[in-house]
Design a protein around this motif. Structure first.
Motif, PDB file in Angstrom:
ATOM      1  N   VAL A   1       0.836  -1.201   0.000  1.00  0.00           N
ATOM      2  CA  VAL A   1       0.000   0.000   0.000  1.00  0.00           C
ATOM      3  C   VAL A   1       0.872   1.252   0.000  1.00  0.00           C
ATOM      4  O   VAL A   1       0.720   2.131  -0.850  1.00  0.00           O
ATOM      5  CB  VAL A   1      -0.946   0.001   1.225  1.00  0.00           C
ATOM      6  CG1 VAL A   1      -1.699   1.314   1.311  1.00  0.00           C
ATOM      7  CG2 VAL A   1      -1.898  -1.174   1.150  1.00  0.00           C
ATOM      8  N   VAL A   2       1.816   1.303   0.943  1.00  0.00           N
ATOM      9  CA  VAL A   2       2.629   2.513   1.069  1.00  0.00           C
ATOM     10  C   VAL A   2       3.490   2.722  -0.168  1.00  0.00           C
ATOM     11  O   VAL A   2       3.598   3.831  -0.686  1.00  0.00           O
ATOM     12  CB  VAL A   2       3.498   2.467   2.348  1.00  0.00           C
ATOM     13  CG1 VAL A   2       4.416   3.671   2.409  1.00  0.00           C
ATOM     14  CG2 VAL A   2       2.624   2.418   3.582  1.00  0.00           C
ATOM     15  N   SER A   3       4.070   1.635  -0.714  1.00  0.00           N
ATOM     16  CA  SER A   3       4.936   1.878  -1.871  1.00  0.00           C
ATOM     17  C   SER A   3       4.121   2.243  -3.104  1.00  0.00           C
ATOM     18  O   SER A   3       4.587   3.030  -3.928  1.00  0.00           O
ATOM     19  CB  SER A   3       5.915   0.727  -2.126  1.00  0.00           C
ATOM     20  OG  SER A   3       5.257  -0.495  -2.168  1.00  0.00           O
ATOM     21  N   SER A   4       2.888   1.720  -3.222  1.00  0.00           N
ATOM     22  CA  SER A   4       2.052   2.121  -4.369  1.00  0.00           C
ATOM     23  C   SER A   4       1.719   3.605  -4.308  1.00  0.00           C
ATOM     24  O   SER A   4       1.821   4.320  -5.313  1.00  0.00           O
ATOM     25  CB  SER A   4       0.759   1.312  -4.404  1.00  0.00           C
ATOM     26  OG  SER A   4       1.040  -0.047  -4.470  1.00  0.00           O
ATOM     27  N   VAL A   5       1.342   4.064  -3.112  1.00  0.00           N
ATOM     28  CA  VAL A   5       1.038   5.486  -2.970  1.00  0.00           C
ATOM     29  C   VAL A   5       2.286   6.316  -3.263  1.00  0.00           C
ATOM     30  O   VAL A   5       2.241   7.339  -3.953  1.00  0.00           O
ATOM     31  CB  VAL A   5       0.495   5.791  -1.553  1.00  0.00           C
ATOM     32  CG1 VAL A   5       0.356   7.283  -1.337  1.00  0.00           C
ATOM     33  CG2 VAL A   5      -0.838   5.089  -1.340  1.00  0.00           C
ATOM     34  N   MET A   6       3.414   5.821  -2.762  1.00  0.00           N
ATOM     35  CA  MET A   6       4.685   6.529  -2.962  1.00  0.00           C
ATOM     36  C   MET A   6       5.010   6.649  -4.446  1.00  0.00           C
ATOM     37  O   MET A   6       5.531   7.673  -4.886  1.00  0.00           O
ATOM     38  CB  MET A   6       5.786   5.742  -2.229  1.00  0.00           C
ATOM     39  CG  MET A   6       7.038   6.519  -1.990  1.00  0.00           C
ATOM     40  SD  MET A   6       6.690   7.926  -0.924  1.00  0.00           S
ATOM     41  CE  MET A   6       8.034   8.987  -1.414  1.00  0.00           C
ATOM     42  N   ILE A   7       4.693   5.610  -5.215  1.00  0.00           N
ATOM     43  CA  ILE A   7       4.956   5.644  -6.661  1.00  0.00           C
ATOM     44  C   ILE A   7       4.184   6.798  -7.313  1.00  0.00           C
ATOM     45  O   ILE A   7       4.737   7.553  -8.111  1.00  0.00           O
ATOM     46  CB  ILE A   7       4.596   4.285  -7.305  1.00  0.00           C
ATOM     47  CG1 ILE A   7       5.667   3.270  -6.928  1.00  0.00           C
ATOM     48  CG2 ILE A   7       4.477   4.403  -8.825  1.00  0.00           C
ATOM     49  CD1 ILE A   7       5.279   1.843  -7.209  1.00  0.00           C
ATOM     50  N   PHE A   8       2.928   6.956  -6.903  1.00  0.00           N
ATOM     51  CA  PHE A   8       2.154   8.057  -7.486  1.00  0.00           C
ATOM     52  C   PHE A   8       2.706   9.413  -7.056  1.00  0.00           C
ATOM     53  O   PHE A   8       2.755  10.349  -7.850  1.00  0.00           O
ATOM     54  CB  PHE A   8       0.673   7.929  -7.104  1.00  0.00           C
ATOM     55  CG  PHE A   8      -0.032   6.882  -7.918  1.00  0.00           C
ATOM     56  CD1 PHE A   8      -0.292   7.098  -9.266  1.00  0.00           C
ATOM     57  CD2 PHE A   8      -0.402   5.669  -7.361  1.00  0.00           C
ATOM     58  CE1 PHE A   8      -0.927   6.131 -10.032  1.00  0.00           C
ATOM     59  CE2 PHE A   8      -1.033   4.706  -8.127  1.00  0.00           C
ATOM     60  CZ  PHE A   8      -1.307   4.932  -9.466  1.00  0.00           C
ATOM     61  N   ILE A   9       3.105   9.509  -5.794  1.00  0.00           N
ATOM     62  CA  ILE A   9       3.659  10.781  -5.324  1.00  0.00           C
ATOM     63  C   ILE A   9       4.936  11.118  -6.101  1.00  0.00           C
ATOM     64  O   ILE A   9       5.123  12.242  -6.577  1.00  0.00           O
ATOM     65  CB  ILE A   9       3.936  10.728  -3.805  1.00  0.00           C
ATOM     66  CG1 ILE A   9       2.609  10.582  -3.047  1.00  0.00           C
ATOM     67  CG2 ILE A   9       4.671  11.974  -3.338  1.00  0.00           C
ATOM     68  CD1 ILE A   9       2.761  10.365  -1.564  1.00  0.00           C
ATOM     69  N   LEU A  10       5.799  10.106  -6.261  1.00  0.00           N
ATOM     70  CA  LEU A  10       7.038  10.334  -7.006  1.00  0.00           C
ATOM     71  C   LEU A  10       6.742  10.696  -8.460  1.00  0.00           C
ATOM     72  O   LEU A  10       7.432  11.522  -9.060  1.00  0.00           O
ATOM     73  CB  LEU A  10       7.926   9.085  -6.957  1.00  0.00           C
ATOM     74  CG  LEU A  10       8.590   8.792  -5.613  1.00  0.00           C
ATOM     75  CD1 LEU A  10       9.274   7.443  -5.654  1.00  0.00           C
ATOM     76  CD2 LEU A  10       9.596   9.875  -5.270  1.00  0.00           C
ATOM     77  N   ASP A  11       5.708  10.079  -9.010  1.00  0.00           N
ATOM     78  CA  ASP A  11       5.342  10.351 -10.393  1.00  0.00           C
ATOM     79  C   ASP A  11       4.926  11.806 -10.546  1.00  0.00           C
ATOM     80  O   ASP A  11       5.310  12.495 -11.494  1.00  0.00           O
ATOM     81  CB  ASP A  11       4.200   9.407 -10.790  1.00  0.00           C
ATOM     82  CG  ASP A  11       4.037   9.351 -12.294  1.00  0.00           C
ATOM     83  OD1 ASP A  11       5.070   9.355 -13.003  1.00  0.00           O
ATOM     84  OD2 ASP A  11       2.884   9.302 -12.762  1.00  0.00           O
ATOM     85  N   LEU A  12       4.166  12.262  -9.568  1.00  0.00           N
ATOM     86  CA  LEU A  12       3.728  13.656  -9.573  1.00  0.00           C
ATOM     87  C   LEU A  12       4.929  14.600  -9.495  1.00  0.00           C
ATOM     88  O   LEU A  12       5.034  15.576 -10.233  1.00  0.00           O
ATOM     89  CB  LEU A  12       2.789  13.881  -8.381  1.00  0.00           C
ATOM     90  CG  LEU A  12       2.150  15.246  -8.248  1.00  0.00           C
ATOM     91  CD1 LEU A  12       1.200  15.476  -9.397  1.00  0.00           C
ATOM     92  CD2 LEU A  12       1.398  15.342  -6.930  1.00  0.00           C
ATOM     93  N   LEU A  13       5.860  14.263  -8.600  1.00  0.00           N
ATOM     94  CA  LEU A  13       7.072  15.081  -8.483  1.00  0.00           C
ATOM     95  C   LEU A  13       7.863  15.053  -9.775  1.00  0.00           C
ATOM     96  O   LEU A  13       8.361  16.076 -10.245  1.00  0.00           O
ATOM     97  CB  LEU A  13       7.952  14.559  -7.341  1.00  0.00           C
ATOM     98  CG  LEU A  13       7.433  14.787  -5.931  1.00  0.00           C
ATOM     99  CD1 LEU A  13       8.349  14.122  -4.919  1.00  0.00           C
ATOM    100  CD2 LEU A  13       7.350  16.292  -5.658  1.00  0.00           C
ATOM    101  N   ALA A  14       7.950  13.857 -10.375  1.00  0.00           N
ATOM    102  CA  ALA A  14       8.757  13.715 -11.587  1.00  0.00           C
ATOM    103  C   ALA A  14       8.222  14.606 -12.694  1.00  0.00           C
ATOM    104  O   ALA A  14       8.992  15.267 -13.397  1.00  0.00           O
ATOM    105  CB  ALA A  14       8.773  12.257 -12.035  1.00  0.00           C
ATOM    106  N   VAL A  15       6.893  14.656 -12.834  1.00  0.00           N
ATOM    107  CA  VAL A  15       6.352  15.454 -13.932  1.00  0.00           C
ATOM    108  C   VAL A  15       6.598  16.941 -13.683  1.00  0.00           C
ATOM    109  O   VAL A  15       6.893  17.697 -14.602  1.00  0.00           O
ATOM    110  CB  VAL A  15       4.863  15.122 -14.174  1.00  0.00           C
ATOM    111  CG1 VAL A  15       3.968  15.730 -13.131  1.00  0.00           C
ATOM    112  CG2 VAL A  15       4.431  15.557 -15.559  1.00  0.00           C
ATOM    113  N   GLN A  16       6.539  17.359 -12.398  1.00  0.00           N
ATOM    114  CA  GLN A  16       6.842  18.755 -12.072  1.00  0.00           C
ATOM    115  C   GLN A  16       8.296  19.094 -12.401  1.00  0.00           C
ATOM    116  O   GLN A  16       8.594  20.143 -12.959  1.00  0.00           O
ATOM    117  CB  GLN A  16       6.605  19.025 -10.578  1.00  0.00           C
ATOM    118  CG  GLN A  16       5.222  18.689 -10.064  1.00  0.00           C
ATOM    119  CD  GLN A  16       4.147  19.574 -10.648  1.00  0.00           C
ATOM    120  OE1 GLN A  16       4.429  20.717 -11.014  1.00  0.00           O
ATOM    121  NE2 GLN A  16       2.932  19.056 -10.758  1.00  0.00           N
ATOM    122  N   ILE A  17       9.156  18.169 -12.027  1.00  0.00           N
ATOM    123  CA  ILE A  17      10.582  18.443 -12.223  1.00  0.00           C
ATOM    124  C   ILE A  17      10.932  18.484 -13.707  1.00  0.00           C
ATOM    125  O   ILE A  17      11.635  19.391 -14.166  1.00  0.00           O
ATOM    126  CB  ILE A  17      11.438  17.394 -11.475  1.00  0.00           C
ATOM    127  CG1 ILE A  17      11.269  17.610  -9.966  1.00  0.00           C
ATOM    128  CG2 ILE A  17      12.903  17.518 -11.855  1.00  0.00           C
ATOM    129  CD1 ILE A  17      11.824  16.495  -9.119  1.00  0.00           C
TER     130      ILE A  17
END
Ligand SMILES: Nc1ncnc2c1ncn2[C@@H]1O[C@H](COP(=O)(O)OP(=O)(O)O)[C@@H](O)[C@H]1O
Ligand SMILES: [Mg+2]
Lengths: 256, 254
Positions: free
Chosen positions: A233-249
């Motif tokens: 659960v935590v790593s799946s949510v983390m993947i989406f958070i990182l994805d969001l950061l990645a697109v911003q960066i």
């Protein structure tokens, strides 16, 4: 509803994971290097996820093509199908779906394995046998996850584009050569590079969270099950958070 | 120290473990408060205490798996908490630890389980030497035929023996036993105790045995320390304790 205590425990956990990540970095560059265990883990982690990642990638490419086609036909841009699919799969869908599958398969198995080693004192036994369990168990798994996920994601991209090629060919044909030419003509380096880079971070997140959950497993079989579950659960949510950061960066760096 | 201190029959005078004023708490749970213990070379010392009294915490502090809050733990004259990783490994190579849950690596065969401490502690050791040592300890515990089995295929008593073989393989000078008979039937428990005694004689190790099993205490002990409410309540032989009139001691020995 998020109650104050839920927020508190979320923040505590985030702090704990950050501390655990700090421990990882304090060990990773210092000898002794557990090379053979790292290679074994790469094989374990990479090879075991391959069939699942391949299958889901294939289906995803095929289905995506079949779903998109009617609208594309309506707008009269059916010929652009390979280009659109190429962009969608390589930039976003391939990396994220592969990472989620990887989190489900590898995150849970790392969480359960380390969790049961923890509660049956196997981690303590390693420590008294002249082995630093952080190096032997955690560093090897986290690195293996970090390096295997990008490879899996690239393979999954390829398989899913192949699925898409079959999807395009269900109605109205296009040659294999033409399909790939259309895909690659519309892809640039700035599409591929950020997509590959982010998969390293996804892999790292899955590895570190799986290890953290296993390492902090509470006593009993129930505790081990909970570790495996919350690792996913935590790593799946983390993947989406990182994805969001990645697109911003990538946006900020002008990679678009 | 409260309670009654009875005469102890000292087997040898050289201490291998010396604990003075050990304190260890987890939050508000004060598990060990000012605990003292001395283990002499070649002696079998039993630490007796009820479940949850901090016996496992005690031996985990001895081997450096937990850090104490206060007090001194000296193993072979080295202050455990002051050692760096390499020095700590050197001490650990001389001390065997039999875990309560055996802690056999379930992803490895019996052979790999036994090889693990050897390969990790002594990096330069040939395959032939490793094989010989594995066979030697397996024969010692009478389970040579299980060498290629996985831990899950073994019974509880067999797992305990393999775990014991794994602690023996480095020829430790001290063995720490965490409840070696808990979870075993009485007959298997007796066999394990007998095996521990045989090993102790053969290799002349010092043993620190943690237990609340009175059979084990009676058969295995040269001396007993009673751990009660975080400190050493009494110290003496089985006969001394048995004869004691103190109500706490009586409670354990009746
Ligand atoms: N790592 C830990 N964190 C918090 N509390 C612990 C930990 N290990 C042991 N304790 C607590 O210390 C006490 C003694 O535990 P333990 O030494 O395992 O008892 P036993 O004498 O049965 O071996 C228990 O109350 C237990 O909850
Ligand atoms: Mg215990």
């Amino acid at each position: 509803m998020a109650t104050p205590s839920a927020i508190r425990s979320f923040l505590f956990e985030a702090g704990d994971i950050a501390r655990f990540t700090g421990k990882f970095f304090s060990q990773v560059f210092r000898p002794r290097y557990e090379i053979s265990e790292f290679i074994r883990q790469c094989f374990n982690i990479g090879y075991r996820s391959l069939p699942l990642v391949g299958l889901t990638g294939f289906i995803m490419g095929l289905v995506l093509t079949m779903q998109l086609r009617p609208s594309m036909v309506d707008y009269g841009v059916e010929s652009q199908l390979p280009a659109i699919i190429g962009i969608a799969v390589i930039r976003e869908i391939g990396p994220v779906i592969t990472a989620l599958i990887f989190a489900g398969k590898i995150g849970s198995s790392i969480g359960a394995e380390l969790g049961s080693m923890k509660v049956t004192e196997q981690i303590d036994a390693m420590e008294v046998s002249g082995t630093n369990p952080l190096k032997y168990l955690v560093v090897t798994r986290v690195l293996a996850a970090t390096f295997m996920l990008p490879i899996l994601a690239i393979l999954s991209d390829a398989i899913s584009l192949y699925g898409s090629f079959l999807g395009v060919n269900i109605r109205g044909g296009t040659s294999f050569y033409l399909f790939w030419t259309q895909v690659f003509d519309n892809l640039s380096f700035s599409d591929v590079l950020p997509a590959v880079i982010k998969t390293f971070f996804f892999g790292f997140a899955v590895g570190i969270i799986g290890c953290y959950k296993g390492y902090n497993s509470s006593k009993g079989t129930e505790g081990v099950g909970r570790s495996a579950n919350s690792a996913v659960v935590v790593s799946s949510v983390m993947i989406f958070i990182l994805d969001l950061l990645a697109v911003q960066i990538t946006d900020l760096l002008g990679f678009n | 120290m409260s309670g009654e201190v009875v005469n102890s029959k000292i087997v040898s005078v050289k201490p291998v473990i010396e604990i003075v004023g050990l304190c260890k708490s987890f939050g508000n749970n004060h598990v060990l408060t000012n605990f003292d213990l001395t283990l002499f070379a070649g002696e079998n010392l039993v630490v007796l205490g009820k479940s949850g009294s901090g016996k496992s915490v005690l031996i985990k502090c001895i081997i450096g798996l937990l850090d104490q809050d206060a007090g001194s733990i000296k193993v072979f004259d080295s202050e455990i908490i002051e050692l760096d990783d390499t020095e700590l490994d050197q001490v650990r190579a001389r001390v065997g630890f039999l875990f309560q849950s055996n802690a056999l690596y379930d992803s490895m065969t019996v052979r790999e389980n036994l090889e693990f401490p050897l390969r990790r502690h002594w990096i330069k050791v040939s395959q032939k030497e490793v094989n010989d040592m594995v066979m030697e300890v397996l024969e010692e515990v009478g389970l040579a035929h299980t060498i290629d089995m996985m831990p899950v295929e073994l019974s509880g008593g067999m797992r305990k023996r393999i775990a014991l073989a794994r602690t023996l393989i480095l020829k430790p000078e001290i063995i720490l036993y965490d409840e070696p008979t808990t979870g075993l039937d009485t007959i298997t428990a007796k066999e394990i105790i007998q095996l521990m005694m045989d090993i102790q004689k053969k290799y002349n190790t010092a043993s620190l045995i943690i237990s609340h099993d009175m059979n084990c205490v009676r058969m295995a002990s040269n001396r007993i320390i009673l751990l009660y409410e975080g400190s050493c309540y009494a110290n003496g032989t089985y006969a001394d304790m048995k004869a004691s009139e103190d109500s706490v001691i009586k409670h354990f020995f009746e």
